[in-house]
Design a protein around this motif. Structure first.
Motif, PDB file in Angstrom:
ATOM      1  N   MET A   1      12.526   2.187  -7.853  1.00  0.00           N
ATOM      2  CA  MET A   1      11.738   1.205  -7.092  1.00  0.00           C
ATOM      3  C   MET A   1      12.266   1.127  -5.661  1.00  0.00           C
ATOM      4  O   MET A   1      13.467   1.074  -5.442  1.00  0.00           O
ATOM      5  CB  MET A   1      11.832  -0.181  -7.760  1.00  0.00           C
ATOM      6  N   ILE A   2      11.358   1.148  -4.662  1.00  0.00           N
ATOM      7  CA  ILE A   2      11.743   0.990  -3.256  1.00  0.00           C
ATOM      8  C   ILE A   2      11.737  -0.494  -2.933  1.00  0.00           C
ATOM      9  O   ILE A   2      10.734  -1.183  -3.098  1.00  0.00           O
ATOM     10  CB  ILE A   2      10.746   1.732  -2.343  1.00  0.00           C
ATOM     11  N   THR A   3      12.860  -1.008  -2.485  1.00  0.00           N
ATOM     12  CA  THR A   3      12.980  -2.441  -2.251  1.00  0.00           C
ATOM     13  C   THR A   3      12.720  -2.776  -0.785  1.00  0.00           C
ATOM     14  O   THR A   3      12.862  -1.950   0.102  1.00  0.00           O
ATOM     15  CB  THR A   3      14.382  -2.947  -2.639  1.00  0.00           C
ATOM     16  N   LYS A   4      12.356  -4.027  -0.540  1.00  0.00           N
ATOM     17  CA  LYS A   4      12.133  -4.493   0.826  1.00  0.00           C
ATOM     18  C   LYS A   4      13.477  -4.655   1.529  1.00  0.00           C
ATOM     19  O   LYS A   4      14.485  -4.977   0.936  1.00  0.00           O
ATOM     20  CB  LYS A   4      11.412  -5.845   0.799  1.00  0.00           C
ATOM     21  N   ASN A   5      13.461  -4.449   2.824  1.00  0.00           N
ATOM     22  CA  ASN A   5      14.653  -4.697   3.633  1.00  0.00           C
ATOM     23  C   ASN A   5      14.188  -5.040   5.040  1.00  0.00           C
ATOM     24  O   ASN A   5      13.520  -6.019   5.251  1.00  0.00           O
ATOM     25  CB  ASN A   5      15.587  -3.479   3.603  1.00  0.00           C
ATOM     26  N   LYS A   6      14.509  -4.180   6.007  1.00  0.00           N
ATOM     27  CA  LYS A   6      14.033  -4.355   7.364  1.00  0.00           C
ATOM     28  C   LYS A   6      12.884  -3.374   7.628  1.00  0.00           C
ATOM     29  O   LYS A   6      12.814  -2.302   7.038  1.00  0.00           O
ATOM     30  CB  LYS A   6      15.159  -4.089   8.363  1.00  0.00           C
ATOM     31  N   PHE A   7      12.011  -3.745   8.546  1.00  0.00           N
ATOM     32  CA  PHE A   7      10.879  -2.896   8.896  1.00  0.00           C
ATOM     33  C   PHE A   7      10.819  -2.712  10.411  1.00  0.00           C
ATOM     34  O   PHE A   7      11.323  -3.543  11.166  1.00  0.00           O
ATOM     35  CB  PHE A   7       9.562  -3.526   8.417  1.00  0.00           C
ATOM     36  N   ILE A   8      10.190  -1.629  10.862  1.00  0.00           N
ATOM     37  CA  ILE A   8       9.950  -1.433  12.278  1.00  0.00           C
ATOM     38  C   ILE A   8       8.483  -1.078  12.510  1.00  0.00           C
ATOM     39  O   ILE A   8       7.811  -0.570  11.613  1.00  0.00           O
ATOM     40  CB  ILE A   8      10.834  -0.329  12.886  1.00  0.00           C
ATOM     41  N   VAL A   9       8.012  -1.368  13.715  1.00  0.00           N
ATOM     42  CA  VAL A   9       6.677  -0.962  14.132  1.00  0.00           C
ATOM     43  C   VAL A   9       6.788   0.360  14.877  1.00  0.00           C
ATOM     44  O   VAL A   9       7.722   0.574  15.657  1.00  0.00           O
ATOM     45  CB  VAL A   9       6.053  -2.028  15.052  1.00  0.00           C
ATOM     46  N   GLN A  10       5.843   1.259  14.634  1.00  0.00           N
ATOM     47  CA  GLN A  10       5.813   2.514  15.375  1.00  0.00           C
ATOM     48  C   GLN A  10       4.392   2.755  15.855  1.00  0.00           C
ATOM     49  O   GLN A  10       3.440   2.196  15.313  1.00  0.00           O
ATOM     50  CB  GLN A  10       6.276   3.681  14.499  1.00  0.00           C
ATOM     51  N   VAL A  11       4.235   3.570  16.896  1.00  0.00           N
ATOM     52  CA  VAL A  11       2.907   3.857  17.433  1.00  0.00           C
ATOM     53  C   VAL A  11       2.736   5.368  17.517  1.00  0.00           C
ATOM     54  O   VAL A  11       3.686   6.100  17.808  1.00  0.00           O
ATOM     55  CB  VAL A  11       2.695   3.189  18.815  1.00  0.00           C
ATOM     56  N   GLU A  12       1.532   5.831  17.224  1.00  0.00           N
ATOM     57  CA  GLU A  12       1.250   7.257  17.259  1.00  0.00           C
ATOM     58  C   GLU A  12      -0.230   7.472  17.573  1.00  0.00           C
ATOM     59  O   GLU A  12      -1.018   6.524  17.584  1.00  0.00           O
ATOM     60  CB  GLU A  12       1.623   7.926  15.937  1.00  0.00           C
ATOM     61  N   ASN A  13      -0.585   8.699  17.854  1.00  0.00           N
ATOM     62  CA  ASN A  13      -1.966   9.031  18.146  1.00  0.00           C
ATOM     63  C   ASN A  13      -2.800   8.941  16.872  1.00  0.00           C
ATOM     64  O   ASN A  13      -2.448   9.532  15.848  1.00  0.00           O
ATOM     65  CB  ASN A  13      -2.052  10.440  18.741  1.00  0.00           C
ATOM     66  N   TYR A  14      -3.924   8.209  16.952  1.00  0.00           N
ATOM     67  CA  TYR A  14      -4.720   7.974  15.749  1.00  0.00           C
ATOM     68  C   TYR A  14      -5.316   9.263  15.186  1.00  0.00           C
ATOM     69  O   TYR A  14      -5.183   9.556  13.996  1.00  0.00           O
ATOM     70  CB  TYR A  14      -5.832   6.971  16.053  1.00  0.00           C
ATOM     71  N   GLU A  15      -5.984  10.051  16.015  1.00  0.00           N
ATOM     72  CA  GLU A  15      -6.665  11.241  15.518  1.00  0.00           C
ATOM     73  C   GLU A  15      -5.681  12.270  14.965  1.00  0.00           C
ATOM     74  O   GLU A  15      -5.956  12.936  13.962  1.00  0.00           O
ATOM     75  CB  GLU A  15      -7.513  11.877  16.620  1.00  0.00           C
ATOM     76  N   ARG A  16      -4.529  12.410  15.599  1.00  0.00           N
ATOM     77  CA  ARG A  16      -3.543  13.397  15.153  1.00  0.00           C
ATOM     78  C   ARG A  16      -2.901  13.014  13.818  1.00  0.00           C
ATOM     79  O   ARG A  16      -2.412  13.863  13.089  1.00  0.00           O
ATOM     80  CB  ARG A  16      -2.451  13.565  16.210  1.00  0.00           C
ATOM     81  N   HIS A  17      -2.865  11.708  13.532  1.00  0.00           N
ATOM     82  CA  HIS A  17      -2.155  11.253  12.327  1.00  0.00           C
ATOM     83  C   HIS A  17      -3.054  10.434  11.397  1.00  0.00           C
ATOM     84  O   HIS A  17      -2.564   9.689  10.556  1.00  0.00           O
ATOM     85  CB  HIS A  17      -0.928  10.420  12.743  1.00  0.00           C
ATOM     86  N   LYS A  58       1.690  -3.232  -2.481  1.00  0.00           N
ATOM     87  CA  LYS A  58       1.280  -3.798  -3.771  1.00  0.00           C
ATOM     88  C   LYS A  58       2.498  -4.095  -4.624  1.00  0.00           C
ATOM     89  O   LYS A  58       2.576  -5.138  -5.289  1.00  0.00           O
ATOM     90  CB  LYS A  58       0.350  -2.814  -4.481  1.00  0.00           C
ATOM     91  N   GLN A  59       3.465  -3.203  -4.598  1.00  0.00           N
ATOM     92  CA  GLN A  59       4.698  -3.382  -5.369  1.00  0.00           C
ATOM     93  C   GLN A  59       5.467  -4.610  -4.905  1.00  0.00           C
ATOM     94  O   GLN A  59       6.043  -5.342  -5.714  1.00  0.00           O
ATOM     95  CB  GLN A  59       5.564  -2.126  -5.195  1.00  0.00           C
ATOM     96  N   TRP A  60       5.450  -4.850  -3.603  1.00  0.00           N
ATOM     97  CA  TRP A  60       6.179  -5.990  -3.038  1.00  0.00           C
ATOM     98  C   TRP A  60       5.350  -7.278  -3.033  1.00  0.00           C
ATOM     99  O   TRP A  60       5.859  -8.339  -2.666  1.00  0.00           O
ATOM    100  CB  TRP A  60       6.593  -5.687  -1.611  1.00  0.00           C
ATOM    101  N   ASP A  61       4.046  -7.169  -3.385  1.00  0.00           N
ATOM    102  CA  ASP A  61       3.138  -8.312  -3.302  1.00  0.00           C
ATOM    103  C   ASP A  61       3.154  -8.886  -1.880  1.00  0.00           C
ATOM    104  O   ASP A  61       3.285 -10.095  -1.670  1.00  0.00           O
ATOM    105  CB  ASP A  61       3.529  -9.396  -4.318  1.00  0.00           C
ATOM    106  N   MET A  62       2.993  -8.000  -0.899  1.00  0.00           N
ATOM    107  CA  MET A  62       3.057  -8.374   0.516  1.00  0.00           C
ATOM    108  C   MET A  62       1.732  -8.023   1.192  1.00  0.00           C
ATOM    109  O   MET A  62       1.155  -6.971   0.928  1.00  0.00           O
ATOM    110  CB  MET A  62       4.211  -7.626   1.216  1.00  0.00           C
ATOM    111  N   SER A  63       1.240  -8.899   2.038  1.00  0.00           N
ATOM    112  CA  SER A  63      -0.001  -8.636   2.758  1.00  0.00           C
ATOM    113  C   SER A  63       0.294  -7.807   4.016  1.00  0.00           C
ATOM    114  O   SER A  63       1.419  -7.823   4.534  1.00  0.00           O
ATOM    115  CB  SER A  63      -0.658  -9.950   3.175  1.00  0.00           C
TER     116      SER A  63
END
Length: 218
Positions: A1-17, A58-63
């Protein structure tokens, strides 16, 4: 199971990814997309992350809203934004080279970096408009910092100017004041050329130049 910890925001090109972006929550911003990754490890020189998917939420029940809120807070805490003149960035790289290659002490390396910078750019430095680099302190996935709520707002106020933003890569932006930017089409040609000749394909952010307007804060 992958547990919650810290998160970061990242930005990328929409069409490429687009394909990988749709495996998890994302927010479109023009031709870009903001997404979130779980922070696995962080040191002064590297960062390991794991992109957040719909299954993980879904696993973390997080919106998605809670995820982006937490990722925004964690990004500020873990990866502070920096705005530096390009000249200081170049001198920093030169100093690191002197420290690594000749084992100089910090003061000597700093002095030699300044001399080397003057040798390379001194004759033309005054003729070139000051370019600033916006990233995070690690310079990894640092392009996302312009979406921190007040980074561009505060810098535009400091310069009392609208800003022209050039996407260097997913790691950073190059920024000029509007008066010093010159002709936009020429800047876009420069960005496209850099993307095809210098930037790794997976790190290309955009071929477009952007404008931040101080009055509307957009």
């Amino acid at each position: 199971m992958i547990t919650k910890n810290k998160f970061i925001v990242q930005v990328e090109n929409y069409e490429r990814h687009k394909e990988v972006l749709e495996k998890g929550p994302y927010i479109r911003q023009m031709d870009l997309a903001l997404s979130c990754s779980q922070l696995v490890s962080l040191t002064p020189r590297e960062m390991m992350t794991n992109r957040v998917t719909w299954d993980m939420l879904k696993q973390w029940d997080m919106s998605p809203e809670e995820l982006f809120r937490r990722a925004g807070d964690d990004s500020r805490e873990q990866l502070s934004p920096i705005v530096e003149p390009m000249s200081d960035v170049i001198k920093g790289f030169l100093m690191e080279e002197f420290l690594e290659s000749t084992k100089e002490n910090m003061e000597q390396a700093l002095d030699n970096a300044e001399k080397e910078y003057q040798k390379l750019f001194g004759g033309q430095a005054d003729a070139v408009p000051e370019i600033y680099v916006i990233s995070n302190e690690l310079r990894i996935q640092g392009a996302a910092v312009i979406f921190y709520t007040d980074v561009l707002e505060r810098f535009a106020a400091e310069k009392n100017s609208d800003l022209i933003l050039l996407p260097s890569s997913v790691h950073e932006w190059l920024v000029l004041t509007e008066a010093s930017a010159g002709e936009i089409r020429g800047l876009e040609v420069m960005v496209r050329d850099a993307n095809r000749q210098v930037v790794l394909p997976e790190e290309i952010l955009s071929d477009h130049v952007y404008k931040y307007t101080m009055k509307t804060r957009r």
